[in-house]
Design a protein around this motif. Structure first.
Motif, PDB file in Angstrom:
ATOM      1  N   GLU A 165       0.590  -1.308  -0.146  1.00 14.44           N
ATOM      2  CA  GLU A 165      -0.096   0.025  -0.054  1.00 14.44           C
ATOM      3  C   GLU A 165       0.949   1.433  -0.113  1.00 14.44           C
ATOM      4  OE1 GLU A 165      -2.947  -0.212   3.056  1.00 14.44           O
ATOM      5  OE2 GLU A 165      -3.489  -2.158   2.334  1.00 14.44           O
ATOM      6  N   GLU A 166       0.354   2.379  -0.462  1.00 18.41           N
ATOM      7  CA  GLU A 166       1.064   3.597  -0.760  1.00 18.41           C
ATOM      8  C   GLU A 166       1.938   3.756   0.655  1.00 18.41           C
ATOM      9  OE1 GLU A 166       2.983   6.317  -2.471  1.00 18.41           O
ATOM     10  OE2 GLU A 166       1.581   4.938  -3.467  1.00 18.41           O
ATOM     11  N   PRO A 167       1.278   3.933   1.919  1.00 17.96           N
ATOM     12  CA  PRO A 167       2.070   4.213   3.070  1.00 17.96           C
ATOM     13  C   PRO A 167       3.297   3.491   3.199  1.00 17.96           C
ATOM     14  CG  PRO A 167      -0.170   4.139   3.630  1.00 17.96           C
ATOM     15  CD  PRO A 167      -0.104   3.637   2.298  1.00 17.96           C
ATOM     16  N   ALA A 168       3.261   2.020   3.043  1.00 17.43           N
ATOM     17  CA  ALA A 168       4.375   1.220   3.005  1.00 17.43           C
ATOM     18  C   ALA A 168       5.557   1.820   2.010  1.00 17.43           C
ATOM     19  CB  ALA A 168       3.908  -0.232   2.960  1.00 17.43           C
ATOM     20  N   VAL A 169       4.949   1.878   0.641  1.00 18.37           N
ATOM     21  CA  VAL A 169       5.859   2.186  -0.338  1.00 18.37           C
ATOM     22  C   VAL A 169       6.704   3.478   0.323  1.00 18.37           C
ATOM     23  CG1 VAL A 169       6.201   3.129  -2.640  1.00 18.37           C
ATOM     24  CG2 VAL A 169       4.536   1.157  -2.241  1.00 18.37           C
ATOM     25  N   GLU A 170       5.991   4.429   0.590  1.00 12.45           N
ATOM     26  CA  GLU A 170       6.613   5.639   1.243  1.00 12.45           C
ATOM     27  C   GLU A 170       7.465   5.388   2.326  1.00 12.45           C
ATOM     28  OE1 GLU A 170       7.740   9.434   1.664  1.00 12.45           O
ATOM     29  OE2 GLU A 170       6.722   8.658   0.211  1.00 12.45           O
ATOM     30  N   GLN A 171       7.427   4.558   3.259  1.00  9.31           N
ATOM     31  CA  GLN A 171       8.205   4.108   4.162  1.00  9.31           C
ATOM     32  C   GLN A 171       9.489   3.547   3.712  1.00  9.31           C
ATOM     33  OE1 GLN A 171       6.050   1.404   6.598  1.00  9.31           O
ATOM     34  NE2 GLN A 171       5.482   3.096   8.378  1.00  9.31           N
ATOM     35  N   VAL A 172       9.345   2.894   2.579  1.00  7.19           N
ATOM     36  CA  VAL A 172      10.373   2.168   1.894  1.00  7.19           C
ATOM     37  C   VAL A 172      11.406   3.257   1.330  1.00  7.19           C
ATOM     38  CG1 VAL A 172      11.273   0.809  -0.095  1.00  7.19           C
ATOM     39  CG2 VAL A 172       9.423  -0.067   1.556  1.00  7.19           C
ATOM     40  N   ARG A 173      10.567   4.347   0.659  1.00  8.93           N
ATOM     41  CA  ARG A 173      11.332   5.248  -0.164  1.00  8.93           C
ATOM     42  C   ARG A 173      12.096   6.113   1.058  1.00  8.93           C
ATOM     43  NH1 ARG A 173      11.757  10.166  -0.464  1.00  8.93           N
ATOM     44  NH2 ARG A 173       9.904  10.543   1.127  1.00  8.93           N
ATOM     45  N   ALA A 174      11.425   6.391   2.128  1.00  9.85           N
ATOM     46  CA  ALA A 174      12.190   7.463   3.103  1.00  9.85           C
ATOM     47  C   ALA A 174      13.347   6.542   3.668  1.00  9.85           C
ATOM     48  CB  ALA A 174      11.106   7.523   4.328  1.00  9.85           C
ATOM     49  N   ALA A 175      13.300   5.179   4.057  1.00 10.95           N
ATOM     50  CA  ALA A 175      14.294   4.591   4.382  1.00 10.95           C
ATOM     51  C   ALA A 175      15.420   4.380   3.384  1.00 10.95           C
ATOM     52  CB  ALA A 175      13.705   3.057   4.817  1.00 10.95           C
ATOM     53  N   PHE A 176      15.235   4.295   2.091  1.00  8.99           N
ATOM     54  CA  PHE A 176      16.152   4.107   1.158  1.00  8.99           C
ATOM     55  C   PHE A 176      17.001   5.422   1.114  1.00  8.99           C
ATOM     56  CE2 PHE A 176      16.835   4.437  -3.653  1.00  8.99           C
ATOM     57  CZ  PHE A 176      17.954   3.488  -3.700  1.00  8.99           C
ATOM     58  N   GLY A 177      16.292   6.536   1.180  1.00  9.16           N
ATOM     59  CA  GLY A 177      16.819   8.087   1.027  1.00  9.16           C
ATOM     60  C   GLY A 177      17.844   8.130   2.325  1.00  9.16           C
ATOM     61  N   ARG A 178      17.235   7.620   3.349  1.00  5.89           N
ATOM     62  CA  ARG A 178      18.129   7.639   4.546  1.00  5.89           C
ATOM     63  C   ARG A 178      19.493   6.916   4.524  1.00  5.89           C
ATOM     64  NH1 ARG A 178      13.467   7.274   7.274  1.00  5.89           N
ATOM     65  NH2 ARG A 178      14.157   4.894   7.874  1.00  5.89           N
ATOM     66  N   LEU A 179      19.292   5.625   3.887  1.00  2.00           N
ATOM     67  CA  LEU A 179      20.550   4.850   3.827  1.00  2.00           C
ATOM     68  C   LEU A 179      21.676   5.388   2.845  1.00  2.00           C
ATOM     69  CD1 LEU A 179      18.751   1.374   3.895  1.00  2.00           C
ATOM     70  CD2 LEU A 179      20.567   2.506   5.476  1.00  2.00           C
ATOM     71  N   LEU A 180      21.014   6.143   1.573  1.00  2.00           N
ATOM     72  CA  LEU A 180      21.819   6.823   0.744  1.00  2.00           C
ATOM     73  C   LEU A 180      22.657   7.889   1.489  1.00  2.00           C
ATOM     74  CD1 LEU A 180      19.469   6.729  -2.503  1.00  2.00           C
ATOM     75  CD2 LEU A 180      21.410   5.469  -2.192  1.00  2.00           C
ATOM     76  N   ARG A 181      21.940   8.879   2.159  1.00  2.00           N
ATOM     77  CA  ARG A 181      22.420  10.048   2.754  1.00  2.00           C
ATOM     78  C   ARG A 181      23.492   9.399   3.887  1.00  2.00           C
ATOM     79  NH1 ARG A 181      17.182  11.463   2.355  1.00  2.00           N
ATOM     80  NH2 ARG A 181      16.685  11.106   4.545  1.00  2.00           N
ATOM     81  N   GLU A 182      23.181   8.300   4.559  1.00  2.00           N
ATOM     82  CA  GLU A 182      24.174   7.841   5.470  1.00  2.00           C
ATOM     83  C   GLU A 182      25.549   7.300   4.816  1.00  2.00           C
ATOM     84  OE1 GLU A 182      21.964   5.007   8.007  1.00  2.00           O
ATOM     85  OE2 GLU A 182      20.610   6.601   8.761  1.00  2.00           O
ATOM     86  N   ARG A 183      25.271   6.642   3.786  1.00  2.00           N
ATOM     87  CA  ARG A 183      26.477   5.750   2.963  1.00  2.00           C
ATOM     88  C   ARG A 183      27.265   6.904   2.124  1.00  2.00           C
ATOM     89  NH1 ARG A 183      23.922  -0.098   2.854  1.00  2.00           N
ATOM     90  NH2 ARG A 183      22.999  -0.193   5.252  1.00  2.00           N
ATOM     91  N   GLY A 184      26.742   7.922   1.940  1.00  2.00           N
ATOM     92  CA  GLY A 184      27.205   8.794   1.041  1.00  2.00           C
ATOM     93  C   GLY A 184      27.329   8.230  -0.520  1.00  2.00           C
TER      94      GLY A 184
END
Length: 51
Positions: free
Chosen positions: A32-51
């Motif tokens: 569902e859309e809220p779950a996709v948004e959670q995945v997107r947010a987590a993915f973005g966090r990981l990208l920022r953390e790992r540079g």
């Protein structure tokens, strides 16, 4: 011949477009859309953390 590596700056928006435009999108199928948004947010966090 001189070779230059192809490097494209990758920000979170472009990275998410890569996800949506590739086979990775299949992992989002059925979520569902809220779950996709959670995945997107987590993915973005990981990208920022790992540079």
């Amino acid at each position: 011949m001189t070779r230059f590596p192809l490097r494209i700056p990758l920000d979170t928006a472009l990275a998410w477009q890569v996800v949506l435009g590739s086979g990775f999108r299949g992992m989002l199928t059925g979520l569902e859309e809220p779950a996709v948004e959670q995945v997107r947010a987590a993915f973005g966090r990981l990208l920022r953390e790992r540079g």
